[in-house]
Design an enzyme around this catalytic site. Structure first.
Site, short mmCIF file in Angstrom:
data_model
loop_
_atom_site.label_atom_id
_atom_site.label_comp_id
_atom_site.label_asym_id
_atom_site.label_seq_id
_atom_site.Cartn_x
_atom_site.Cartn_y
_atom_site.Cartn_z
N LYS A 120 0.83 -1.21 0.00
CA LYS A 120 0.00 0.00 0.00
C LYS A 120 0.87 1.26 0.00
O LYS A 120 0.65 2.17 -0.79
CB LYS A 120 -0.92 0.03 1.25
CG LYS A 120 -1.82 -1.20 1.37
CD LYS A 120 -2.72 -1.12 2.59
CE LYS A 120 -2.00 -1.15 3.93
NZ LYS A 120 -1.26 -2.38 4.23
N ARG A 125 11.58 -1.31 10.82
CA ARG A 125 10.50 -0.92 11.71
C ARG A 125 10.41 -1.85 12.91
O ARG A 125 10.61 -3.05 12.80
CB ARG A 125 9.16 -0.95 10.94
CG ARG A 125 8.77 0.41 10.43
CD ARG A 125 7.61 0.40 9.50
NE ARG A 125 6.42 -0.29 9.95
CZ ARG A 125 5.27 -0.31 9.27
NH1 ARG A 125 5.18 0.32 8.12
NH2 ARG A 125 4.23 -0.96 9.73
N ARG A 155 -0.04 -9.04 13.47
CA ARG A 155 -0.61 -8.03 12.56
C ARG A 155 -1.44 -8.71 11.47
O ARG A 155 -2.50 -8.21 11.08
CB ARG A 155 0.51 -7.20 11.91
CG ARG A 155 1.12 -6.19 12.88
CD ARG A 155 2.45 -5.67 12.39
NE ARG A 155 2.38 -4.97 11.14
CZ ARG A 155 3.43 -4.78 10.33
NH1 ARG A 155 4.62 -5.26 10.65
NH2 ARG A 155 3.28 -4.13 9.21
N ARG A 174 -9.60 0.64 9.13
CA ARG A 174 -9.08 -0.70 9.42
C ARG A 174 -10.08 -1.53 10.20
O ARG A 174 -9.81 -2.69 10.51
CB ARG A 174 -7.85 -0.54 10.28
CG ARG A 174 -6.58 -0.93 9.61
CD ARG A 174 -5.48 -0.64 10.61
NE ARG A 174 -4.31 -1.38 10.35
CZ ARG A 174 -3.28 -0.91 9.65
NH1 ARG A 174 -3.31 0.27 9.12
NH2 ARG A 174 -2.22 -1.65 9.51
N ARG A 229 11.86 -5.58 4.86
CA ARG A 229 11.69 -4.15 4.58
C ARG A 229 12.71 -3.29 5.34
O ARG A 229 12.97 -3.49 6.51
CB ARG A 229 10.28 -3.70 4.99
CG ARG A 229 10.12 -2.19 4.92
CD ARG A 229 8.69 -1.74 5.02
NE ARG A 229 7.99 -2.32 6.14
CZ ARG A 229 6.68 -2.24 6.31
NH1 ARG A 229 5.94 -1.64 5.39
NH2 ARG A 229 6.11 -2.78 7.34
P1 AP5 Z 1 4.88 -1.58 1.84
O1 AP5 Z 1 4.54 -0.77 0.65
O2 AP5 Z 1 5.55 -0.91 2.99
O3 AP5 Z 1 3.57 -2.37 2.35
P2 AP5 Z 1 2.32 -1.84 3.15
O4 AP5 Z 1 1.13 -2.52 2.59
O5 AP5 Z 1 2.31 -0.33 3.18
O6 AP5 Z 1 2.67 -2.47 4.55
P3 AP5 Z 1 2.65 -1.85 6.02
O7 AP5 Z 1 3.41 -2.83 6.87
O8 AP5 Z 1 3.14 -0.43 6.05
O9 AP5 Z 1 1.16 -1.91 6.34
P4 AP5 Z 1 0.53 -1.99 7.70
O10 AP5 Z 1 -0.88 -1.83 7.31
O11 AP5 Z 1 0.85 -3.14 8.53
O12 AP5 Z 1 1.24 -0.80 8.51
P5 AP5 Z 1 0.77 0.66 8.94
O13 AP5 Z 1 1.98 1.51 8.88
O14 AP5 Z 1 -0.45 1.08 8.22
O15 AP5 Z 1 5.77 -2.82 1.35
C1 AP5 Z 1 6.30 -3.77 2.26
C2 AP5 Z 1 7.64 -4.31 1.72
O16 AP5 Z 1 7.38 -5.03 0.52
C3 AP5 Z 1 8.68 -3.23 1.37
O17 AP5 Z 1 9.98 -3.70 1.68
C4 AP5 Z 1 8.53 -3.05 -0.14
O18 AP5 Z 1 9.75 -2.62 -0.74
C5 AP5 Z 1 8.16 -4.49 -0.56
N1 AP5 Z 1 7.31 -4.52 -1.76
C6 AP5 Z 1 6.29 -3.69 -2.10
N2 AP5 Z 1 5.75 -4.05 -3.27
C7 AP5 Z 1 6.44 -5.16 -3.68
C8 AP5 Z 1 6.35 -6.01 -4.82
N3 AP5 Z 1 5.45 -5.79 -5.80
N4 AP5 Z 1 7.20 -7.06 -4.90
C9 AP5 Z 1 8.13 -7.29 -3.93
N5 AP5 Z 1 8.28 -6.50 -2.84
C10 AP5 Z 1 7.43 -5.46 -2.72
O19 AP5 Z 1 0.36 0.41 10.46
C11 AP5 Z 1 1.29 0.10 11.47
C12 AP5 Z 1 0.57 0.02 12.82
O20 AP5 Z 1 -0.03 1.30 13.15
C13 AP5 Z 1 -0.61 -0.96 12.90
O21 AP5 Z 1 -0.17 -2.28 13.19
C14 AP5 Z 1 -1.44 -0.35 14.03
O22 AP5 Z 1 -0.90 -0.65 15.30
C15 AP5 Z 1 -1.28 1.14 13.80
N6 AP5 Z 1 -2.35 1.68 12.92
C16 AP5 Z 1 -2.16 2.24 11.68
N7 AP5 Z 1 -3.35 2.60 11.16
C17 AP5 Z 1 -4.30 2.28 12.07
C18 AP5 Z 1 -5.71 2.38 12.10
N8 AP5 Z 1 -6.40 2.89 11.05
N9 AP5 Z 1 -6.38 1.93 13.20
C19 AP5 Z 1 -5.71 1.42 14.25
N10 AP5 Z 1 -4.37 1.27 14.28
C20 AP5 Z 1 -3.66 1.70 13.21
#
Ligand code: AP5
Length: 215
Positions: free
Chosen positions: A13, A160, A171, A88, A127
């Site tokens: 994402k 991270r 997660r 979420r 990552r």
């Molecule tokens: P990346 O693009 O970083 O993936 P992502 O989907 O953004 O993954 P996240 O881990 O950031 O999502 P998340 O939802 O767990 O975390 P968030 O920060 O929102 O890609 C991942 C890796 O894959 C990278 O190394 C990239 O290079 C690689 N990659 C990408 N595309 C690729 C491809 N095509 N092929 C190969 N490799 C590829 O949330 C973190 C925490 O915050 C949550 O756990 C929660 O505690 C809190 N939080 C955030 N939002 C909320 C909410 N709305 N409500 C409650 N808690 C929340």
């Protein structure tokens, strides 16, 4: 374009959002990034959020909904935005619908980026992110030229805190239980689009643009 990006942790994402902001000229609103900044700054919000994030759980709805409401009211969101990592939970999605109904600007698209669970673990454990410019790398798929150093700006790369295997498992479970039901939620609203998030980052981006259009 008012867009919600749905997808499991590691689905790509954030990676795709960075490309979409360039193409559409609209901001990315990542609740994960906002919360990580609050943690790094040591604010009261960050202190509260950290305990949930470190375990791979969700920060309470009331906290996150308040953050997003404030952000959506800012001027740069008038032309649209990409919500990344929000909503979420069903209560978050309902709260978002209400805020947007009040603003008379409903969502255009909810885009689900679908990646098999087996691929996600490697993406997340591998990552690495640049501390200075936030460029993302992956030690398995797209490693930097020099270990630990950003190709783009020379900044230091970090892993991270929640990208540890045990936390990732949690997660992914939380995603299945609390977030995956939003796929049906948006299907019922007739605004759901999906792409398979496997393959090259550019190919996935082109598929996304093809399904969401150029509005
Ligand atoms: P990346 O693009 O970083 O993936 P992502 O989907 O953004 O993954 P996240 O881990 O950031 O999502 P998340 O939802 O767990 O975390 P968030 O920060 O929102 O890609 C991942 C890796 O894959 C990278 O190394 C990239 O290079 C690689 N990659 C990408 N595309 C690729 C491809 N095509 N092929 C190969 N490799 C590829 O949330 C973190 C925490 O915050 C949550 O756990 C929660 O505690 C809190 N939080 C955030 N939002 C909320 C909410 N709305 N409500 C409650 N808690 C929340």
């Amino acid at each position: 374009m008012r867009l919600v990006l749905l997808g499991a942790p590691g689905a790509g994402k954030g990676t795709q959002a960075k490309k979409l902001i360039e193409k559409y000229g609209i901001p990315q609103i990542s609740t994960g990034d906002i919360l990580r900044k609050a943690v790094a700054d040591g604010t009261p919000l960050g202190k509260e959020a950290k305990s949930y994030m470190d375990k791979g759980g969700l920060v309470p709805d009331s906290v996150v909904i308040g953050l997003v409401k404030e952000r959506l009211a800012q001027d740069d969101c008038k032309k649209g935005y990409i919500l990344d990592g929000f909503p979420r939970t069903t209560p978050q999605a309902e709260a978002l619908d209400k805020v947007l109904a009040d603003m008379k600007s409903p969502l255009d698209v909810a885009l689900s980026v679908d990646v098999d669970k087996n691929d996600l673990m490697k993406r997340l454990t591998g990552r690495r992110t640049c501390k200075s410019c936030q460029q993302m790398y992956n030690v398995y798929f797209s490693s930097p030229k020099k270990d630990g150093v950003c190709d783009k700006c020379g900044g230091q790369l970090f892993q991270r805190d929640d990208d540890k295997e045990e936390t990732i498992k949690n997660r992914l479970d939380v995603y299945e239980k609390s977030t995956a039901p939003l796929i049906d939620y948006y299907k019922k609203q007739n605004i759901l689009k999906s792409v398979v998030g496997v393959g090259s980052i550019d190919d996935i981006f082109n598929k996304i643009v093809a399904v969401i259009g150029t509005k």
